[in-house]
Scaffold this motif. Structure first.
Motif, PDB file in Angstrom:
ATOM      1  N   GLU A 128      62.090  31.252  69.758  1.00  0.00           N
ATOM      2  CA  GLU A 128      62.838  32.082  68.811  1.00  0.00           C
ATOM      3  C   GLU A 128      63.503  33.258  69.507  1.00  0.00           C
ATOM      4  OE1 GLU A 128      64.499  33.491  65.268  1.00  0.00           O
ATOM      5  OE2 GLU A 128      63.675  31.529  65.835  1.00  0.00           O
ATOM      6  N   LEU A 166      52.926  29.981  61.664  1.00  0.00           N
ATOM      7  CA  LEU A 166      53.592  28.688  61.515  1.00  0.00           C
ATOM      8  C   LEU A 166      53.266  28.134  60.140  1.00  0.00           C
ATOM      9  CD1 LEU A 166      52.974  27.029  64.996  1.00  0.00           C
ATOM     10  CD2 LEU A 166      55.094  28.014  64.118  1.00  0.00           C
ATOM     11  N   GLU A 185      57.201  25.586  60.905  1.00  0.00           N
ATOM     12  CA  GLU A 185      58.309  26.536  60.985  1.00  0.00           C
ATOM     13  C   GLU A 185      57.773  27.952  61.170  1.00  0.00           C
ATOM     14  OE1 GLU A 185      61.624  25.789  60.924  1.00  0.00           O
ATOM     15  OE2 GLU A 185      60.970  23.685  60.992  1.00  0.00           O
TER      16      GLU A 185
END
Length: 629
Positions: free
Chosen positions: A266, A392, A396
């Motif tokens: 990320e 998570l 995701e």
């Protein structure tokens, strides 16, 4: 500089005076940054030969994107090596980051590596005398990596001691680049730190064997990841996250976990977003006066490493901001101590993280008006994002609010019920100069020590005197010629077990040194980083064996009880090592840095005085400049 009305008045006052003091140098820095910023990929301005060199080794879509000068270029600068546990997990990061940057529409290149040495390995060895100077080498190495005009953003991979400050100082010379720091996280908890310290003291007394000691150390430092005590490495992570340079919650997620992998990826996606358009956020905008003050507050509220009384000064200077030890001291008077993590308690950094971690800490400090919320971060405007933790959810990455109460108040407390009313980091001053003392782990009855001095100029002589029984009494141990100009200012952790033995025998004991103790400063009252240092002719150089020294951490005083005239006329009886003798373990290569280094209270930096001219602009022409997209 305006501050939010709910911010504590002392915090507002310190921030405003930092801004006023820094007006010319900060304006000069921002003017230079604004001149460096260009719309779109910067490599479009390169000549064809220069550009071809920059993408020659690339392949496929990345090569095509670099050639077309459409996609933003992202530099990866890493301190990876596989000898150091804290940096070993970063081996796989470049591949992860290249993939996520590509996914976000950019191209990442590994721009350069920086050295990373371990104070734990070099402790008490000649190599330790290069440790502080390695910060400057790392800063210069970072600058070399970013110097190719190929990049529109940067990802900095580092964890420990001098590495993170060095990376950040280097990146701030490229203040127009959006920059995210990418950590690796702590190792799993091993042997409790209190038990490790017990075995160390037994060994110092000759009551444990070397094999016993090695077993304890190996059980403590046992896997990949950062050491779990609250030293400079974990203080780095705390400080830079609260300054808004990490993704929220990234600091203390353990290596090789699914969440750590996703957070790393990320960071690549996020830095691409920050590199262009409406979200363009250069590192010069993240690191401003309020962010610097927030970093100091995070350090104080958690009893962090004294090394940051130098590192934060040097980082601030790289952004044109003048931070002083008086600012630390005044902030410490109003910032409560909210964490107990070894050596300031029995818990380790994993326990701190499980109790609520940085997210709870930021939340309770914001609610109490003890942090600036109105700052820019890599997560967006406002520090409130750092109240949330990453998790998570069905694979995701999402962020959620943390509980509004600590899950373990023996480790982490709210601002309205602190462990102590102040941050435990204090400045002391008197006829011996100025020094830093960390009292958060020092019992109240040991915060005032008055005893005869015993003077040494190296650690071995101290250990020999201890083993011979010469120090079995009330004593202020003075170890001088350990400052940055003398020998690079090594850390002196090897003194701690023996000093602890003397204290446990019921003696009044203190340490006075122009060297460092850093994040491992513990129960011994230690006035460290004394400035002026002995090598510069400071008063510490004139203390003689038997002089009575008084260290009063409560009143903030540090004096030798000798008349001023007598002290001034004393001859200097020892000196730092000559250049001819300061050799071996590569030390001779660092002689120029030793000659150029400044005093501890100015960051122990070799990069010169902070003036507008330092940033390439005359003071009389400057007005503050805001970097725009």
């Amino acid at each position: 500089m305006s501050t939010a009305p709910n911010v504590h008045p002392i915090i507002a006052e310190v921030t405003e005076r930092v801004a006023a003091r820094s007006a010319e140098t900060r304006a000069a820095y921002l003017e230079r940054v604004a001149a460096a910023h260009e719309e779109g990929p910067v490599r479009r301005g390169l000549d064809c030969s220069n550009l071809a060199h920059g993408f020659a080794a690339m392949e496929g879509v990345d090569k095509a994107a670099l050639r077309a000068s459409r996609a933003p270029g992202v530099a990866i600068v890493s301190s990876y090596n596989d000898m150091l546990s804290a940096h070993q997990p970063m081996q796989e990061y470049p591949a992860l980051l290249k993939g996520s940057v590509r996914q976000a529409g950019g191209v990442a290149q590994f721009a350069g590596g920086v050295p990373a040495m371990c104070d734990g390995v070099t402790q008490g060895r000649p190599g330790m005398e290069l440790s502080l100077f390695s910060r400057e080498v790392i800063a210069m190495s970072t600058a070399i990596a970013l110097s190719h005009d190929m990049f529109d953003a940067a990802l900095l991979l580092g964890v420990c001691d001098k590495i993170v400050p060095g990376l950040l100082i280097g990146a701030l010379s490229f203040g127009h680049l959006p920059t995210i720091l990418v950590p690796a996280g702590p190792m799993n908890s091993g042997l409790p730190n209190k038990e490790k310290a017990r075995v160390r003291q037994l060994y110092a007394e000759g009551k444990a064997t070397r094999e016993d000691l090695l077993d304890a150390e190996a059980a403590s430092y046992h896997s990949a990841g950062t050491c779990t005590f609250y030293g400079t490495a974990n203080s780095n992570q705390m400080v830079v996250e609260v300054m808004g340079l990490h993704l929220p919650g990234a600091s203390f997620v353990q290596p090789n976990s699914p969440l750590r992998r996703v957070l790393t990826e990320e960071a690549g996606r996020r830095v691409v977003k920050l590199s262009r358009g409406e979200e363009y956020t250069p590192v010069s905008r993240v690191i401003d006066e309020k962010a610097v003050v927030n970093g100091v507050i995070a350090l104080l509220a958690t009893g962090g490493s004294t090394n940051h009384t130098m590192h934060l000064v040097a980082i601030a200077a790289a952004a044109g901001i003048q931070l002083t030890w008086d600012d630390f001291s005044d902030l410490s008077s109003v910032i409560p101590l909210l964490a107990r993590v070894y050596p300031n308690g029995s818990a380790d950094i994993n326990h701190f993280h499980a109790a609520g971690g940085i997210q709870f800490l930021v939340g309770t400090l914001l609610d109490a008006g003890l942090l600036h919320e109105d700052v820019q971060t890599v997560a967006g405007p406002g520090l409130h994002r750092y109240r949330q933790e990453p998790i998570l959810s069905e694979g995701e990455l999402v962020w959620r609010d943390v509980p509004t109460r600590s899950l373990d108040e023996d480790v982490l407390r709210p601002a309205w019920r602190p462990f102590a009313a102040d941050g435990g980091l204090r400045m002391v001053a008197g006829n011996l100069g100025r020094a830093v003392i960390k009292v958060s782990a020092v019992a109240p009855e040991h915060r005032i020590v008055q005893a005869p001095a015993r003077v040494f100029t190296d650690q071995k002589s101290f250990k020999d005197a201890f083993e011979a029984g010469e120090l079995d009494r009330d004593v202020v141990v003075v170890i001088r010629q350990q400052g940055p100009q003398a020998n690079g200012m090594p850390e002196l952790h090897g003194l701690t077990p023996a000093l602890g033995v003397l204290m446990d025998r019921g003696h009044q004991v203190a340490l006075l040194t122009d060297g460092r103790m850093s994040g491992a400063s513990g129960k011994i009252p230690a006035a460290i980083q004394v400035t002026p240092e002995a090598a510069a002719g400071g008063p510490i150089a004139r203390i003689a064996d038997g002089d009575v020294v008084r260290l009063d951490a409560k009143a903030g005083t540090l004096d030798v009880l000798v008349g001023d005239e007598e002290l001034a006329r004393r001859e200097l009886v020892d000196s730092p090592p000559s250049e001819a003798s300061w050799t071996g373990t590569g030390r001779e290569l660092f002689a120029a840095l030793r000659r150029a280094v400044g005093p501890a209270d100015q960051g122990a930096s070799v990069f010169g005085p902070l003036t507008p001219e330092h940033f390439g602009a005359p003071a009389h022409t400057l007005t503050p400049v805001e970097v725009t997209q």
